[in-house]
Scaffold this motif. Structure first.
Motif, PDB file in Angstrom:
ATOM      1  N   VAL A 257      -7.995 -30.401 -53.310  1.00 50.52           N
ATOM      2  CA  VAL A 257      -8.469 -31.607 -53.081  1.00 50.52           C
ATOM      3  C   VAL A 257      -9.968 -31.772 -52.593  1.00 50.52           C
ATOM      4  N   LEU A 258     -10.700 -32.685 -53.065  1.00 51.68           N
ATOM      5  CA  LEU A 258     -11.865 -32.556 -52.862  1.00 51.68           C
ATOM      6  C   LEU A 258     -12.542 -33.934 -52.079  1.00 51.68           C
ATOM      7  N   TYR A 259     -13.737 -33.718 -51.598  1.00 49.93           N
ATOM      8  CA  TYR A 259     -14.411 -34.657 -50.634  1.00 49.93           C
ATOM      9  C   TYR A 259     -14.357 -36.236 -51.485  1.00 49.93           C
ATOM     10  N   GLY A 260     -13.902 -37.118 -50.826  1.00 48.52           N
ATOM     11  CA  GLY A 260     -14.004 -38.571 -51.179  1.00 48.52           C
ATOM     12  C   GLY A 260     -12.841 -38.857 -51.795  1.00 48.52           C
ATOM     13  N   THR A 261     -11.752 -38.052 -52.172  1.00 51.97           N
ATOM     14  CA  THR A 261     -10.391 -38.280 -52.741  1.00 51.97           C
ATOM     15  C   THR A 261      -9.532 -38.966 -51.737  1.00 51.97           C
ATOM     16  N   THR A 262      -8.626 -40.119 -52.242  1.00 52.96           N
ATOM     17  CA  THR A 262      -7.589 -40.720 -51.606  1.00 52.96           C
ATOM     18  C   THR A 262      -6.528 -39.952 -51.828  1.00 52.96           C
ATOM     19  N   VAL A 263      -5.839 -39.428 -50.892  1.00 54.03           N
ATOM     20  CA  VAL A 263      -4.206 -38.864 -51.319  1.00 54.03           C
ATOM     21  C   VAL A 263      -3.321 -39.580 -50.682  1.00 54.03           C
ATOM     22  N   THR A 264      -2.137 -39.432 -51.252  1.00 58.70           N
ATOM     23  CA  THR A 264      -0.898 -40.159 -50.772  1.00 58.70           C
ATOM     24  C   THR A 264       0.141 -38.937 -50.360  1.00 58.70           C
ATOM     25  N   SER A 265       0.636 -39.079 -49.061  1.00 60.72           N
ATOM     26  CA  SER A 265       1.338 -38.280 -48.506  1.00 60.72           C
ATOM     27  C   SER A 265       2.838 -38.746 -48.792  1.00 60.72           C
ATOM     28  N   ARG A 266       3.826 -38.177 -49.420  1.00 60.81           N
ATOM     29  CA  ARG A 266       5.133 -38.516 -49.659  1.00 60.81           C
ATOM     30  C   ARG A 266       6.195 -37.815 -49.057  1.00 60.81           C
ATOM     31  N   VAL A 267       7.276 -38.474 -48.625  1.00 64.90           N
ATOM     32  CA  VAL A 267       8.284 -37.642 -47.898  1.00 64.90           C
ATOM     33  C   VAL A 267       9.666 -38.332 -47.955  1.00 64.90           C
ATOM     34  N   ASP A 268      10.595 -37.456 -48.200  1.00 64.68           N
ATOM     35  CA  ASP A 268      11.953 -37.729 -48.370  1.00 64.68           C
ATOM     36  C   ASP A 268      12.676 -37.138 -47.133  1.00 64.68           C
ATOM     37  N   LEU A 269      13.350 -37.695 -46.019  1.00 62.86           N
ATOM     38  CA  LEU A 269      13.882 -37.192 -44.799  1.00 62.86           C
ATOM     39  C   LEU A 269      15.547 -37.331 -45.032  1.00 62.86           C
ATOM     40  N   VAL A 270      15.931 -36.152 -45.118  1.00 61.57           N
ATOM     41  CA  VAL A 270      17.433 -35.981 -45.555  1.00 61.57           C
ATOM     42  C   VAL A 270      18.123 -35.308 -44.329  1.00 61.57           C
TER      43      VAL A 270
ATOM     44  N   THR B  74      12.324 -29.169 -54.603  1.00 65.73           N
ATOM     45  CA  THR B  74      13.197 -30.274 -54.975  1.00 65.73           C
ATOM     46  C   THR B  74      12.544 -31.368 -55.193  1.00 65.73           C
ATOM     47  N   ALA B  75      12.540 -32.064 -56.332  1.00 69.96           N
ATOM     48  CA  ALA B  75      11.758 -33.552 -56.645  1.00 69.96           C
ATOM     49  C   ALA B  75      12.018 -34.447 -55.658  1.00 69.96           C
ATOM     50  N   LEU B  76      11.206 -35.371 -55.355  1.00 66.55           N
ATOM     51  CA  LEU B  76      11.448 -36.489 -54.540  1.00 66.55           C
ATOM     52  C   LEU B  76      12.133 -37.531 -55.161  1.00 66.55           C
ATOM     53  N   SER B  77      12.584 -38.368 -54.392  1.00 71.50           N
ATOM     54  CA  SER B  77      13.469 -39.575 -54.827  1.00 71.50           C
ATOM     55  C   SER B  77      12.468 -40.743 -55.505  1.00 71.50           C
ATOM     56  N   ASP B  78      12.889 -41.733 -55.859  1.00 70.47           N
ATOM     57  CA  ASP B  78      12.025 -42.675 -56.357  1.00 70.47           C
ATOM     58  C   ASP B  78      11.564 -43.791 -55.220  1.00 70.47           C
ATOM     59  N   THR B  79      11.983 -43.580 -54.049  1.00 68.25           N
ATOM     60  CA  THR B  79      11.574 -44.401 -52.921  1.00 68.25           C
ATOM     61  C   THR B  79      11.233 -43.655 -51.538  1.00 68.25           C
ATOM     62  N   PRO B  80      10.578 -42.573 -51.705  1.00 65.76           N
ATOM     63  CA  PRO B  80       9.982 -41.793 -50.563  1.00 65.76           C
ATOM     64  C   PRO B  80       9.026 -42.722 -49.607  1.00 65.76           C
ATOM     65  N   LEU B  81       9.035 -42.069 -48.106  1.00 65.40           N
ATOM     66  CA  LEU B  81       8.207 -42.776 -47.210  1.00 65.40           C
ATOM     67  C   LEU B  81       6.658 -42.590 -47.737  1.00 65.40           C
ATOM     68  N   GLU B  82       5.682 -43.274 -47.660  1.00 64.77           N
ATOM     69  CA  GLU B  82       4.329 -42.888 -48.154  1.00 64.77           C
ATOM     70  C   GLU B  82       3.214 -43.454 -47.154  1.00 64.77           C
ATOM     71  N   LYS B  83       2.152 -42.652 -47.173  1.00 63.96           N
ATOM     72  CA  LYS B  83       1.158 -43.120 -46.395  1.00 63.96           C
ATOM     73  C   LYS B  83      -0.168 -42.625 -46.766  1.00 63.96           C
ATOM     74  N   SER B  84      -1.270 -43.148 -47.060  1.00 62.26           N
ATOM     75  CA  SER B  84      -2.263 -42.544 -47.817  1.00 62.26           C
ATOM     76  C   SER B  84      -3.528 -42.307 -46.718  1.00 62.26           C
ATOM     77  N   TYR B  85      -4.506 -41.352 -47.344  1.00 62.78           N
ATOM     78  CA  TYR B  85      -5.488 -40.730 -46.258  1.00 62.78           C
ATOM     79  C   TYR B  85      -6.570 -40.622 -47.137  1.00 62.78           C
ATOM     80  N   HIS B  86      -7.864 -40.795 -46.766  1.00 69.36           N
ATOM     81  CA  HIS B  86      -9.124 -40.651 -47.398  1.00 69.36           C
ATOM     82  C   HIS B  86      -9.988 -39.258 -46.879  1.00 69.36           C
ATOM     83  N   VAL B  87     -10.089 -38.451 -47.710  1.00 69.08           N
ATOM     84  CA  VAL B  87     -10.665 -37.048 -47.399  1.00 69.08           C
ATOM     85  C   VAL B  87     -12.172 -37.575 -46.833  1.00 69.08           C
ATOM     86  N   ARG B  88     -12.385 -36.759 -45.631  1.00 71.98           N
ATOM     87  CA  ARG B  88     -13.829 -36.984 -44.939  1.00 71.98           C
ATOM     88  C   ARG B  88     -14.254 -35.654 -45.030  1.00 71.98           C
ATOM     89  N   PHE B  89     -15.629 -35.699 -44.644  1.00 74.77           N
ATOM     90  CA  PHE B  89     -16.486 -34.512 -44.597  1.00 74.77           C
ATOM     91  C   PHE B  89     -15.798 -33.494 -43.670  1.00 74.77           C
TER      92      PHE B  89
END
Length: 241
Positions: free
Chosen positions: A204-217, A146-161
Protein backbone atom coordinates in the motif's frame (compact mmCIF):
# COMPACT_ATOMS: atom_id res chain seq x y z
CA UNK A 1 21.74 -20.89 12.83
CA UNK A 2 22.73 -17.93 14.97
CA UNK A 3 20.43 -16.61 17.69
CA UNK A 4 20.23 -12.90 18.51
CA UNK A 5 18.95 -12.00 22.00
CA UNK A 6 17.84 -8.72 23.53
CA UNK A 7 16.25 -7.65 26.81
CA UNK A 8 13.45 -5.13 26.42
CA UNK A 9 11.41 -3.12 28.92
CA UNK A 10 7.89 -2.49 27.63
CA UNK A 11 7.32 1.30 27.66
CA UNK A 12 4.05 3.04 28.47
CA UNK A 13 3.56 4.35 24.92
CA UNK A 14 3.65 0.81 23.50
CA UNK A 15 0.78 -0.45 25.65
CA UNK A 16 -2.98 -0.26 25.12
CA UNK A 17 -5.88 0.63 27.41
CA UNK A 18 -5.62 -2.84 28.96
CA UNK A 19 -1.93 -2.37 29.83
CA UNK A 20 -0.88 -4.97 27.25
CA UNK A 21 1.76 -4.45 24.60
CA UNK A 22 0.06 -3.29 21.41
CA UNK A 23 0.08 -5.66 18.45
CA UNK A 24 1.69 -3.08 16.12
CA UNK A 25 4.45 -2.56 18.70
CA UNK A 26 5.17 -6.28 18.78
CA UNK A 27 5.70 -6.33 15.03
CA UNK A 28 7.77 -3.17 15.09
CA UNK A 29 10.13 -4.65 17.66
CA UNK A 30 10.54 -7.95 15.82
CA UNK A 31 11.58 -6.11 12.67
CA UNK A 32 13.91 -3.94 14.75
CA UNK A 33 15.62 -7.04 16.17
CA UNK A 34 15.88 -8.64 12.76
CA UNK A 35 17.64 -5.51 11.53
CA UNK A 36 19.91 -5.39 14.57
CA UNK A 37 21.09 -8.95 13.99
CA UNK A 38 21.74 -8.22 10.32
CA UNK A 39 23.72 -5.11 11.24
CA UNK A 40 25.79 -7.03 13.79
CA UNK A 41 26.71 -9.55 11.07
CA UNK A 42 27.77 -6.88 8.58
CA UNK A 43 24.77 -7.32 6.29
CA UNK A 44 22.63 -4.36 7.33
CA UNK A 45 19.71 -2.96 5.37
CA UNK A 46 22.01 -0.20 4.08
CA UNK A 47 24.57 -2.80 2.90
CA UNK A 48 21.82 -4.77 1.18
CA UNK A 49 20.56 -1.68 -0.62
CA UNK A 50 24.02 -0.46 -1.64
CA UNK A 51 25.24 -3.90 -2.77
CA UNK A 52 22.15 -5.36 -4.43
CA UNK A 53 19.50 -2.61 -4.43
CA UNK A 54 17.36 -5.07 -2.44
CA UNK A 55 15.21 -4.75 0.67
CA UNK A 56 13.70 -7.31 3.05
CA UNK A 57 9.89 -7.43 3.10
CA UNK A 58 7.65 -9.55 5.34
CA UNK A 59 4.97 -11.48 3.46
CA UNK A 60 3.46 -13.63 6.21
CA UNK A 61 3.20 -13.97 9.99
CA UNK A 62 1.98 -16.86 12.13
CA UNK A 63 1.75 -15.83 15.78
CA UNK A 64 0.89 -17.88 18.86
CA UNK A 65 0.24 -15.86 22.03
CA UNK A 66 0.18 -17.35 25.51
CA UNK A 67 0.17 -13.93 27.15
CA UNK A 68 0.88 -10.42 25.91
CA UNK A 69 3.77 -8.53 27.55
CA UNK A 70 2.63 -5.92 30.08
CA UNK A 71 3.60 -2.30 30.74
CA UNK A 72 7.07 -1.99 32.38
CA UNK A 73 7.66 -5.75 32.13
CA UNK A 74 11.23 -6.76 31.33
CA UNK A 75 11.14 -9.37 28.60
CA UNK A 76 13.77 -11.23 26.59
CA UNK A 77 13.34 -11.63 22.85
CA UNK A 78 15.24 -14.19 20.80
CA UNK A 79 15.33 -14.36 17.02
CA UNK A 80 17.01 -16.59 14.47
CA UNK A 81 16.86 -16.96 10.71
CA UNK A 82 15.81 -20.60 10.60
CA UNK A 83 15.93 -21.58 6.93
CA UNK A 84 15.65 -20.32 3.36
CA UNK A 85 15.10 -21.35 -0.24
CA UNK A 86 15.50 -19.44 -3.49
CA UNK A 87 12.40 -17.32 -2.86
CA UNK A 88 11.67 -17.20 0.89
CA UNK A 89 13.48 -16.79 4.20
CA UNK A 90 11.92 -18.08 7.42
CA UNK A 91 12.69 -16.32 10.70
CA UNK A 92 11.33 -17.01 14.19
CA UNK A 93 11.01 -14.76 17.23
CA UNK A 94 10.28 -15.87 20.80
CA UNK A 95 9.31 -13.50 23.65
CA UNK A 96 10.13 -14.69 27.18
CA UNK A 97 9.01 -13.46 30.60
CA UNK A 98 11.60 -12.89 33.33
CA UNK A 99 10.87 -16.34 34.77
CA UNK A 100 11.66 -17.96 31.41
CA UNK A 101 8.09 -18.69 30.33
CA UNK A 102 7.44 -18.25 26.61
CA UNK A 103 4.97 -15.39 26.17
CA UNK A 104 4.54 -15.57 22.42
CA UNK A 105 6.16 -16.85 19.24
CA UNK A 106 6.25 -15.18 15.85
CA UNK A 107 7.00 -17.29 12.77
CA UNK A 108 7.69 -14.98 9.85
CA UNK A 109 8.32 -15.32 6.14
CA UNK A 110 10.47 -12.75 4.33
CA UNK A 111 11.25 -12.09 0.69
CA UNK A 112 13.81 -9.87 -0.99
CA UNK A 113 12.48 -7.24 -3.37
CA UNK A 114 14.34 -5.22 -5.97
CA UNK A 115 13.82 -1.63 -4.83
CA UNK A 116 13.62 -0.25 -8.37
CA UNK A 117 11.33 -2.84 -9.98
CA UNK A 118 9.41 -3.72 -6.77
CA UNK A 119 9.62 -7.37 -7.87
CA UNK A 120 10.66 -10.35 -5.76
CA UNK A 121 14.34 -11.24 -6.16
CA UNK A 122 16.07 -14.60 -5.77
CA UNK A 123 17.77 -15.16 -2.42
CA UNK A 124 21.53 -15.23 -2.97
CA UNK A 125 23.50 -17.61 -0.74
CA UNK A 126 26.05 -14.96 0.25
CA UNK A 127 23.29 -12.68 1.56
CA UNK A 128 22.05 -15.24 4.08
CA UNK A 129 25.29 -17.14 4.77
CA UNK A 130 26.19 -15.06 7.89
CA UNK A 131 22.94 -16.16 9.60
CA UNK A 132 24.01 -19.83 9.28
CA UNK A 133 20.49 -20.76 8.20
CA UNK A 134 19.58 -24.12 6.71
CA UNK A 135 19.11 -24.09 2.94
CA UNK A 136 16.01 -26.05 1.97
CA UNK A 137 14.35 -26.82 -1.35
CA UNK A 138 10.83 -27.02 0.05
CA UNK A 139 8.56 -23.98 -0.10
CA UNK A 140 6.53 -23.88 3.11
CA UNK A 141 2.89 -23.32 2.23
CA UNK A 142 1.15 -20.59 4.16
CA UNK A 143 -2.27 -20.56 5.76
CA UNK A 144 -5.35 -20.80 3.52
CA UNK A 145 -7.62 -17.87 4.34
CA UNK A 146 -11.41 -17.92 4.56
CA UNK A 147 -13.35 -15.66 2.20
CA UNK A 148 -15.37 -12.92 3.90
CA UNK A 149 -19.14 -12.70 3.79
CA UNK A 150 -21.06 -10.26 1.60
CA UNK A 151 -21.82 -8.04 4.62
CA UNK A 152 -18.64 -7.52 6.67
CA UNK A 153 -18.04 -4.60 9.02
CA UNK A 154 -16.07 -1.94 7.14
CA UNK A 155 -14.07 1.20 7.83
CA UNK A 156 -11.90 3.29 5.49
CA UNK A 157 -8.48 4.84 6.17
CA UNK A 158 -6.36 7.29 4.19
CA UNK A 159 -2.62 6.55 4.04
CA UNK A 160 -0.61 9.40 5.56
CA UNK A 161 3.08 10.26 5.38
CA UNK A 162 3.72 8.82 8.85
CA UNK A 163 2.27 5.47 7.77
CA UNK A 164 5.09 5.00 5.23
CA UNK A 165 8.42 3.33 6.06
CA UNK A 166 11.85 3.54 4.40
CA UNK A 167 10.83 0.94 1.81
CA UNK A 168 8.32 3.44 0.44
CA UNK A 169 5.16 1.60 1.45
CA UNK A 170 2.89 1.29 4.49
CA UNK A 171 4.74 -0.19 7.46
CA UNK A 172 3.44 -3.69 8.08
CA UNK A 173 2.50 -2.93 11.69
CA UNK A 174 -0.04 -0.37 10.46
CA UNK A 175 -2.19 -3.15 9.02
CA UNK A 176 -2.88 -4.37 12.57
CA UNK A 177 -4.17 -0.93 13.51
CA UNK A 178 -6.55 -0.97 10.57
CA UNK A 179 -7.64 -4.57 11.08
CA UNK A 180 -8.32 -4.46 14.80
CA UNK A 181 -9.78 -0.94 14.93
CA UNK A 182 -12.90 -2.11 13.10
CA UNK A 183 -13.67 -4.50 15.98
CA UNK A 184 -14.42 -1.56 18.27
CA UNK A 185 -13.68 -0.59 21.87
CA UNK A 186 -16.14 -2.93 23.59
CA UNK A 187 -14.65 -6.02 21.96
CA UNK A 188 -11.00 -4.97 22.21
CA UNK A 189 -11.28 -3.95 25.87
CA UNK A 190 -12.62 -7.39 26.83
CA UNK A 191 -10.66 -9.72 24.52
CA UNK A 192 -7.02 -10.49 23.77
CA UNK A 193 -5.65 -12.42 20.78
CA UNK A 194 -4.27 -15.94 21.16
CA UNK A 195 -3.55 -16.71 17.49
CA UNK A 196 -2.83 -14.43 14.53
CA UNK A 197 -2.21 -15.38 10.93
CA UNK A 198 -1.51 -12.61 8.45
CA UNK A 199 -0.58 -12.51 4.79
CA UNK A 200 0.57 -9.44 2.86
CA UNK A 201 -0.33 -9.68 -0.82
CA UNK A 202 0.22 -6.21 -2.27
CA UNK A 203 1.97 -3.14 -0.89
CA UNK A 204 0.00 0.00 0.00
CA UNK A 205 1.47 3.33 -1.09
CA UNK A 206 1.16 6.92 0.11
CA UNK A 207 -2.15 8.64 -0.64
CA UNK A 208 -4.15 5.43 -1.03
CA UNK A 209 -7.50 5.03 0.70
CA UNK A 210 -7.95 1.50 1.98
CA UNK A 211 -10.94 -0.28 3.49
CA UNK A 212 -10.57 -2.59 6.46
CA UNK A 213 -13.21 -5.34 6.34
CA UNK A 214 -13.95 -7.90 9.05
CA UNK A 215 -16.31 -10.75 9.86
CA UNK A 216 -16.51 -11.54 13.57
CA UNK A 217 -17.77 -15.06 14.24
CA UNK A 218 -17.71 -15.89 17.94
CA UNK A 219 -14.08 -15.50 19.03
CA UNK A 220 -12.69 -15.63 15.50
CA UNK A 221 -12.21 -12.60 13.28
CA UNK A 222 -11.57 -12.70 9.53
CA UNK A 223 -9.95 -9.63 8.00
CA UNK A 224 -9.12 -8.04 4.65
CA UNK A 225 -7.45 -4.78 3.68
CA UNK A 226 -8.61 -3.74 0.21
CA UNK A 227 -8.50 -0.81 -2.19
CA UNK A 228 -7.93 -1.62 -5.84
CA UNK A 229 -7.41 -5.28 -5.08
CA UNK A 230 -6.63 -7.18 -1.90
CA UNK A 231 -3.60 -5.99 0.06
CA UNK A 232 -3.69 -8.24 3.12
CA UNK A 233 -5.68 -10.98 4.84
CA UNK A 234 -5.70 -12.12 8.44
CA UNK A 235 -7.44 -14.55 10.74
CA UNK A 236 -7.32 -14.02 14.50
CA UNK A 237 -8.54 -16.10 17.40
CA UNK A 238 -9.46 -14.22 20.59
CA UNK A 239 -10.12 -15.08 24.21
CA UNK A 240 -11.84 -13.14 26.95
CA UNK A 241 -9.59 -11.32 29.41
Amino acid sequence: MLTYTKKYTVPYYETDANGNMKLPSIFNIVLQLSGEQSHSLGISDDWLKETYNYAWVVVEYDVTINRLPRFSEVITIETFAKSYNKFFCYRDFVFFAENGDALLTVNSTFVLIDISSRKVAHVEDDIVAPYQSDKISKIIRGHKYTALSDTPLEKSYHVRFNDIDQNGHVNNSKYFDWMTDVLGYDFLSTHVPSKIQLKYSKEVLYGTTVTSRVDLVGVQSFHEIVSEGKHAQSEMTWKEK
